[in-house]
Design a protein around this motif. Structure first.
Motif, PDB file in Angstrom:
ATOM      1  N   UNK A   1     -28.929   6.601  -1.313  1.00 14.71           N
ATOM      2  CA  UNK A   1     -27.771   8.256  -1.654  1.00 14.71           C
ATOM      3  C   UNK A   1     -28.338   8.555  -2.301  1.00 14.71           C
ATOM      4  N   UNK A   2     -28.112  10.004  -1.985  1.00 17.20           N
ATOM      5  CA  UNK A   2     -28.462  10.972  -3.090  1.00 17.20           C
ATOM      6  C   UNK A   2     -27.602  11.219  -4.280  1.00 17.20           C
ATOM      7  N   UNK A   3     -28.202  11.118  -5.430  1.00 19.79           N
ATOM      8  CA  UNK A   3     -28.010  11.516  -6.558  1.00 19.79           C
ATOM      9  C   UNK A   3     -28.151  12.404  -7.111  1.00 19.79           C
TER      10      UNK A   3
ATOM     11  N   UNK B   1     -39.515  13.457  -3.693  1.00 21.13           N
ATOM     12  CA  UNK B   1     -38.584  13.985  -3.797  1.00 21.13           C
ATOM     13  C   UNK B   1     -37.436  13.791  -3.443  1.00 21.13           C
ATOM     14  N   UNK B   2     -36.914  12.889  -4.035  1.00 22.70           N
ATOM     15  CA  UNK B   2     -35.736  11.406  -4.241  1.00 22.70           C
ATOM     16  C   UNK B   2     -34.750  12.057  -3.399  1.00 22.70           C
ATOM     17  N   UNK B   3     -34.714  12.512  -2.331  1.00 14.27           N
ATOM     18  CA  UNK B   3     -33.201  12.637  -1.393  1.00 14.27           C
ATOM     19  C   UNK B   3     -33.601  12.468  -0.160  1.00 14.27           C
ATOM     20  N   UNK B   4     -31.978  12.094   0.212  1.00 11.27           N
ATOM     21  CA  UNK B   4     -31.775  11.454   1.518  1.00 11.27           C
ATOM     22  C   UNK B   4     -32.726  12.744   2.705  1.00 11.27           C
TER      23      UNK B   4
ATOM     24  N   UNK C   1     -31.364  17.164   5.920  1.00 15.33           N
ATOM     25  CA  UNK C   1     -31.814  17.773   7.481  1.00 15.33           C
ATOM     26  C   UNK C   1     -30.151  18.413   7.761  1.00 15.33           C
ATOM     27  N   UNK C   2     -29.356  17.743   7.079  1.00 15.55           N
ATOM     28  CA  UNK C   2     -27.934  18.381   7.600  1.00 15.55           C
ATOM     29  C   UNK C   2     -27.635  19.953   7.226  1.00 15.55           C
ATOM     30  N   UNK C   3     -27.942  19.353   5.891  1.00 18.80           N
ATOM     31  CA  UNK C   3     -27.353  20.778   4.618  1.00 18.80           C
ATOM     32  C   UNK C   3     -28.117  21.839   5.370  1.00 18.80           C
TER      33      UNK C   3
END
Length: 279
Positions: free
Chosen positions: A1-3, A81-84, A89-91
């Protein structure tokens, strides 16, 4: 999860995102993709999304588009870069889609005034010529093709608005273009970033990023020089699309009608019986 905590953990350290060193890219250092991402700190996700929206929607063509998307995807794959990736992609899809929507509205409302401005540091009439050349070549599909061409991707949706392209058609092209570019290039970086060879040879990844960033620019520079050498362009301007009536003709052919003001043309009358023009 992105936090926020996860982003902070990835970006708060003093270790550069790309350990092999800065990415050699066109333009000043502060516009290099990894430099931008690092400068955003814990707001990296929002910074990346904002740049995509600004480049496509607010008529600012000098921001890194392709290379930023590719770099972001690659850094996520390497856990630098710890992103989902799917949230990213959705953003990015939303930003790319919304950007073109805003640019289309600008074209519908004040486009002719924007396109008639004199050259400045960030605005060149030759980019408008180039945009109309793409519409002349690809028709409405230019909205999709232009995503992968620097400068043209910034002005193509504005030109579509100026010419009052059917909104339904524009939205269809915009959805496809935002998916192929905003999501596709990001996933390409993510896929290549997961390749074992590339993960073990980060320099190779840097070269690929540079190629992704430079190839479209190189193609356009080659075309521009070829056109200049053959006399097809003068000082970067394309005589085929540098006048309002010429742009209006493209709008009529592509969009079915023209919005760009045209210059008055002399009336043409049929000759009289003796071959002389009628009065």
């Amino acid at each position: 999860m992105l936090t926020t905590t996860a982003i902070a953990a990835a970006l708060a350290s003093d270790v550069p995102l790309l350990a092999a060193g800065p990415l050699p890219a066109l333009g000043p250092d502060f516009l290099q993709p990894e430099t931008l991402i690092e400068s955003f700190g814990t707001a990296a996700l929002f910074g990346i999304v904002a740049i995509v929206f600004i480049e496509t929607g607010l008529l600012f063509p000098f921001l890194p588009g392709d290379s930023l998307l590719f770099t972001a995807g690659a850094l996520v794959a390497q856990d630098s870069l710890q992103l989902n990736i799917w949230v990213l992609c959705a953003l990015l899809f939303a930003a790319a889609f919304a950007g073109d929507q805003v640019a289309y509205v600008i074209g519908r409302t004040v486009g002719p005034k924007v396109f008639s401005r004199p050259d400045s540091r960030f605005f060149k009439q030759k980019y408008i010529d180039q945009t109309y050349a793409y519409f002349d070549r690809y028709g409405g599909r230019t909205i999709i093709v232009a995503r992968f061409v620097p400068f043209v991707r910034t002005y193509a949706p504005v030109a579509a608005g100026v010419g009052k392209m059917s909104y339904r058609h524009f939205v269809s092209y915009n959805v496809i273009g935002a998916l192929l570019w905003g999501v596709g290039v990001t996933l390409l970086g993510y896929a290549l970033g997961n390749v074992a060879f590339i993960k073990d040879n980060i320099e190779a990844l840097l070269i690929l990023i540079v190629l992704v960033s430079v190839i479209p620019v190189g193609v356009e520079l080659w075309r521009a020089r070829r056109a200049e050498a053959t006399g097809a362009t003068v000082d970067g301007r394309d005589p085929s699309f540098d006048e309002p009536d010429e742009r209006a003709e493209v709008e009529r052919e592509v969009f079915g009608h023209a919005q760009t003001p045209t210059t008055a043309l002399p009336a043409v009358t049929a000759p009289g019986p003796d071959g002389a023009p009628r009065p």
